[in-house]
Design an enzyme around this catalytic site. Structure first.
Site, PDB file in Angstrom:
ATOM      1  N   LYS A 277     -69.410  83.154 -44.047  1.00  0.00           N
ATOM      2  CA  LYS A 277     -70.334  83.182 -45.198  1.00  0.00           C
ATOM      3  C   LYS A 277     -71.594  83.955 -44.830  1.00  0.00           C
ATOM      4  CE  LYS A 277     -68.273  82.339 -47.798  1.00  0.00           C
ATOM      5  NZ  LYS A 277     -66.954  81.825 -47.958  1.00  0.00           N
TER       6      LYS A 277
ATOM      7  N   ARG B 172     -65.222  91.096 -59.556  1.00  0.00           N
ATOM      8  CA  ARG B 172     -64.068  91.410 -58.713  1.00  0.00           C
ATOM      9  C   ARG B 172     -64.406  92.464 -57.666  1.00  0.00           C
ATOM     10  NH1 ARG B 172     -59.066  90.083 -60.977  1.00  0.00           N
ATOM     11  NH2 ARG B 172     -58.105  91.890 -60.012  1.00  0.00           N
TER      12      ARG B 172
ATOM     13  N   ASN C 249     -54.590  99.718 -62.315  1.00  0.00           N
ATOM     14  CA  ASN C 249     -54.878  98.908 -61.119  1.00  0.00           C
ATOM     15  C   ASN C 249     -53.661  99.009 -60.205  1.00  0.00           C
ATOM     16  OD1 ASN C 249     -57.177  98.069 -62.364  1.00  0.00           O
ATOM     17  ND2 ASN C 249     -56.560  95.915 -62.589  1.00  0.00           N
ATOM     18  N   GLY C 250     -53.896  99.049 -58.892  1.00  0.00           N
ATOM     19  CA  GLY C 250     -52.774  99.075 -57.965  1.00  0.00           C
ATOM     20  C   GLY C 250     -52.715 100.397 -57.219  1.00  0.00           C
TER      21      GLY C 250
ATOM     22  N   CYS D  60     -60.084  96.438 -58.747  1.00  0.00           N
ATOM     23  CA  CYS D  60     -60.152  97.106 -60.049  1.00  0.00           C
ATOM     24  C   CYS D  60     -59.909  96.130 -61.198  1.00  0.00           C
ATOM     25  CB  CYS D  60     -59.105  98.203 -60.115  1.00  0.00           C
ATOM     26  SG  CYS D  60     -59.248  99.388 -58.784  1.00  0.00           S
TER      27      CYS D  60
ATOM     28  N   GLU E  12     -70.855  87.738 -44.481  1.00  0.00           N
ATOM     29  CA  GLU E  12     -70.455  88.316 -45.765  1.00  0.00           C
ATOM     30  C   GLU E  12     -71.645  88.657 -46.662  1.00  0.00           C
ATOM     31  OE1 GLU E  12     -67.798  85.456 -47.577  1.00  0.00           O
ATOM     32  OE2 GLU E  12     -66.576  87.040 -48.418  1.00  0.00           O
TER      33      GLU E  12
ATOM     34  N   GLU F 226     -66.041  79.190 -41.042  1.00  0.00           N
ATOM     35  CA  GLU F 226     -66.385  79.449 -42.437  1.00  0.00           C
ATOM     36  C   GLU F 226     -67.892  79.707 -42.585  1.00  0.00           C
ATOM     37  OE1 GLU F 226     -65.048  80.284 -45.032  1.00  0.00           O
ATOM     38  OE2 GLU F 226     -66.192  79.576 -46.744  1.00  0.00           O
TER      39      GLU F 226
ATOM     40  N   TRP G  41     -62.392 100.178 -57.794  1.00  0.00           N
ATOM     41  CA  TRP G  41     -62.767  99.946 -56.404  1.00  0.00           C
ATOM     42  C   TRP G  41     -61.985 100.989 -55.605  1.00  0.00           C
ATOM     43  CZ3 TRP G  41     -60.729  98.367 -51.626  1.00  0.00           C
ATOM     44  CH2 TRP G  41     -61.651  97.805 -50.728  1.00  0.00           C
TER      45      TRP G  41
ATOM     46  N   HIS H 270     -66.585  79.877 -21.544  1.00  0.00           N
ATOM     47  CA  HIS H 270     -65.543  80.820 -21.136  1.00  0.00           C
ATOM     48  C   HIS H 270     -65.867  82.249 -21.563  1.00  0.00           C
ATOM     49  CE1 HIS H 270     -63.087  77.551 -19.684  1.00  0.00           C
ATOM     50  NE2 HIS H 270     -63.252  76.927 -20.838  1.00  0.00           N
TER      51      HIS H 270
ATOM     52  N   LYS I 184     -63.720  90.690 -54.835  1.00  0.00           N
ATOM     53  CA  LYS I 184     -63.346  89.279 -55.002  1.00  0.00           C
ATOM     54  C   LYS I 184     -61.838  89.084 -54.798  1.00  0.00           C
ATOM     55  CE  LYS I 184     -64.022  84.977 -56.010  1.00  0.00           C
ATOM     56  NZ  LYS I 184     -64.578  84.164 -54.905  1.00  0.00           N
TER      57      LYS I 184
HETATM   58  C1  AGP Z   1     -64.330  84.513 -48.892  1.00  0.00           C
HETATM   59  O1  AGP Z   1     -65.695  84.311 -48.961  1.00  0.00           O
HETATM   60  C2  AGP Z   1     -63.892  85.882 -48.934  1.00  0.00           C
HETATM   61  N1  AGP Z   1     -64.513  86.680 -49.894  1.00  0.00           N
HETATM   62  C3  AGP Z   1     -62.462  86.205 -48.586  1.00  0.00           C
HETATM   63  O2  AGP Z   1     -62.332  85.943 -47.220  1.00  0.00           O
HETATM   64  C4  AGP Z   1     -61.325  85.487 -49.346  1.00  0.00           C
HETATM   65  O3  AGP Z   1     -61.310  84.136 -49.024  1.00  0.00           O
HETATM   66  C5  AGP Z   1     -59.997  86.155 -48.998  1.00  0.00           C
HETATM   67  O4  AGP Z   1     -60.036  87.492 -49.431  1.00  0.00           O
HETATM   68  C6  AGP Z   1     -58.809  85.460 -49.583  1.00  0.00           C
HETATM   69  O5  AGP Z   1     -58.861  85.433 -50.977  1.00  0.00           O
HETATM   70  P1  AGP Z   1     -57.934  84.491 -51.817  1.00  0.00           P
HETATM   71  O6  AGP Z   1     -58.300  83.089 -51.508  1.00  0.00           O
HETATM   72  O7  AGP Z   1     -58.224  84.857 -53.247  1.00  0.00           O
HETATM   73  O8  AGP Z   1     -56.527  84.797 -51.432  1.00  0.00           O
END
Ligand code: AGP
Length: 609
Positions: A486, A27, A98-99, A2, A489, A482, A74, A505, A604
């Site tokens: 990516k 976000r 927010n929260g 949010c 995601e 990673e 959100w 394995h 985000k």
């Molecule tokens: C990364 O592409 C992600 N969107 C997600 O895994 C992110 O890295 C994770 O939520 C941690 O966020 P931060 O680094 O802001 O703590």
């Protein structure tokens, strides 16, 4: 997640609110709304979907006001509906939140008994009614009512409130969620994130936990948790408008991938100029680092993979034991805590709730020293840490983290060398070699970026796939993880990563002609082992997509595609090998037509559990 923006001015603030909300879109959100005070009345517009749809509705209804608040939501409590979108209103008092309010059920029952009727399923509507209730009780003072209300809330909140009875001010409060006040010339603002108001001002006050504030056109008054006036420093944010705009790029993710040589150069600048000094991590770092006997890293998602990579460097270079754990797991475990183990949290946003809570838990368990590696100045996690190292990636807007990851790696490598030096594990010659590697890093990353046309061709082959496997070994295993993260995601292709030696394995059972297998195969001590693992894949008909260093003597053959990354860059090779996997995910997503910067279901900053 949010986002909040609020403004009071002599001009029409509706465009300020709309632009602010657009800048908060990154976000992640699923509905948006604004409320303004006009002719002693509250007007509100809310829409599910994009801010632009809500903005069109506001324009159609002729919104124009000098005081207003806005929100991107959100969904947590209650579905994605207009009724659940913020602002929520109770008898002329409008607020955004927010929260998460943990005692909302209890308060809802209490308010129902007092005759309040609820229109939404949100925890936030409870706060709106509580505001009205306290205004009725306490003589119509908006700030006093807010100060009463927050004492009845359990949970996390950033709140901005306006009332038709008080068209000359807005009030706000913060606990557990970021909130700042922006200082303009004859106009002032409230925002959850500086990017929401950077078009109007860069002078900001970061509210502290428990603060409330009153914001008029000409003044800002902050009160501490005891409701007494409090002095808070005015900061000048270095977030630039350019960093929030796309420029010639199609997506923020593409822009941010291409910004990496600069972002890394900025992050390593001090080390390149002055060497590997503890001061890179704050004034007290020297004495803290001398006192520690191990490292405990806590992080989530991509930041966790940065931590996994760092573990290889820290143990090899400094000789200190290093444990890495997903923050959301650590916080619920009776973890072993050695007060002499430095807790390192890694977070792009600095506000990831799981990481923040893990940090608090680590302190509770008795960890004496904490270091935050973070990209957002003054965010919650660095503020709660003893030592801080800010990466200098600049604002990262794409939900998929890219430049934040590689700059985290650059910072963590510096940490490994600094710890190694302090412990006498790195002599002058080795230090010079590490410094040289660091100096060459932005150039090597640029070289890797130049592989884009070849990666576009691979992406065409990936686009129709349902699954993909990523393999790496040693320090490149986290880079395989990673790469898989990516891809899933942003392209929604199911992707998994394994240390290549683990294939036989279990995961080898998945390999057939339909399974693309991405291999990170740098020219290091494990290359021959990786080659054997690749044979295992080929023998089962799997198609290999290999990122191999220029000097690694690899050739293409049937079912084996090779892209040559720059010459092996030694210890910093994981950073260079990150670039092609980022580009592969980006171009595959592009070919599949997904929303690259705002992938479905993701936010985000993950500020809920
Ligand atoms: C990364 O592409 C992600 N969107 C997600 O895994 C992110 O890295 C994770 O939520 C941690 O966020 P931060 O680094 O802001 O703590």
């Amino acid at each position: 997640m949010c986002g909040i923006v609020g403004a009071i001015a002599d001009r029409d603030v509706v465009p300020v609110l709309i632009e602010g909300l657009k800048r908060l879109e990154y976000r992640g959100y699923d509905s948006a709304g604004i409320a303004v005070i006009n002719d002693r009345d509250v007007r509100r517009v809310r829409r599910t979907g994009r801010v632009s749809e809500m903005a069109d509705a506001a324009a159609a209804e002729g919104f124009d006001a000098s005081l207003g608040i806005g929100h991107t939501r959100w969904a947590t409590h209650g579905g994605v509906t207009e009724a659940n979108a913020h602002p929520h209103i109770s008898h002329g008092v409008a607020l955004v939140h927010n929260g998460i309010i943990e005692n909302h059920e209890e308060q809802r029952e209490r308010l129902r008994a007092l005759g309040y009727v609820f229109e939404s399923q949100t925890d936030t509507e409870v706060i709106a009614h509580l505001m009205h209730y306290h205004l009725k009780q306490g003589g119509d003072d908006l700030l006093a009512a807010l100060q009463h209300v927050v004492k009845e809330l359990t949970g996390a909140y950033a709140l901005a409130v306006i009332s038709r009875a008080e068209p000359e001010r807005m009030v706000c409060a913060r606990m557990g969620c970021p909130l700042l006040v922006g200082i303009g010339e004859g106009e002032n603002f409230i925002a959850s994130d500086v990017s929401a108001i950077v078009q109007a001002t860069r002078k900001v006050i970061f509210l502290e936990e428990g603060d409330t504030a009153e914001v008029t056109r000409e003044s800002v008054r902050v009160f501490g948790a005891d409701d007494q006036p409090a002095q808070r420093e005015v900061h000048v944010s270095d977030v630039s408008l350019a960093s929030l705009e796309l420029g010639p790029y199609r997506h923020f993710m593409q822009k941010e991938i291409h910004e990496q040589p600069r972002a890394i150069a900025d992050t390593i600048e001090a080390a390149v100029e002055n060497g590997f000094s503890p001061a890179l991590f704050g004034d007290k770092a020297g004495s803290v680092f001398e006192d520690i006997e191990g490292v405990q890293i806590l992080a989530c998602g991509t930041s966790y993979y940065a931590g996994m990579t760092a573990r290889y460097w820290i143990e090899a270079i400094s000789g200190l034991p290093c444990n890495v754990e997903i923050a959301s797991e650590y916080r619920y475990r009776a973890a072993y805590a050695n007060p002499k183990h430095l807790v390192v949290t890694i977070s792009q946003s600095g506000e990831t709730l799981d990481t923040m809570e893990a940090l608090k838990y680590a302190k509770l368990l008795g960890h004496a020293h904490t270091l935050s590696i973070c990209n957002v100045p003054e965010s919650a996690i660095p503020r709660a840490s003893e030592l801080v190292c800010y990466t200098r990636a600049g604002a990262e807007i794409g939900v998929a983290s890219t430049k934040a990851f590689t700059t985290q790696l650059a910072a963590l490598f510096q940490l490994a060398v600094v710890l190694g030096k302090i412990r006498g594990m790195v002599d002058a010659e080795e230090e010079a070699t590490y410094l040289e590697a660091l100096r060459h890093l932005p150039g090597s990353v640029q070289h890797a970026l130049n592989l884009e046309p070849q990666i576009v061709a691979w992406a065409e082959r990936f686009a129709p796939k349902q699954n993909a496997l990523f393999l790496g070994r040693g320090v490149h295993y986290p880079i395989a993880l990673e790469g898989a993260l990516k891809l899933k995601e942003i392209s929604y292709i199911h992707a998994e990563a394994y240390p290549a030696g683990e294939l036989k394995h279990g995961p080898l059972a998945l390999v057939d002609a339909a399974m693309p297998v991405v291999v990170i195969a740098p020219n290091d001590a494990l290359l021959e082992k990786v080659k054997s693992n690749m044979q295992e894949v080929r023998a089962r008909g799997g198609e290999l997509f290999v990122f191999a260093d220029q000097d690694s003597n690899f050739s293409e053959s049937e079912g084996v595609h090779v892209i040559r990354t720059p010459r092996h860059t030694g210890v910093l090779s994981p950073i260079v090998h990150t670039i092609p996997v980022q580009m592969l995910a980006y171009h595959t997503a592009l070919a599949r037509g997904t929303d690259v910067d705002k992938p479905r279901n993701l936010a985000k900053s993950v500020t809920v559990e």
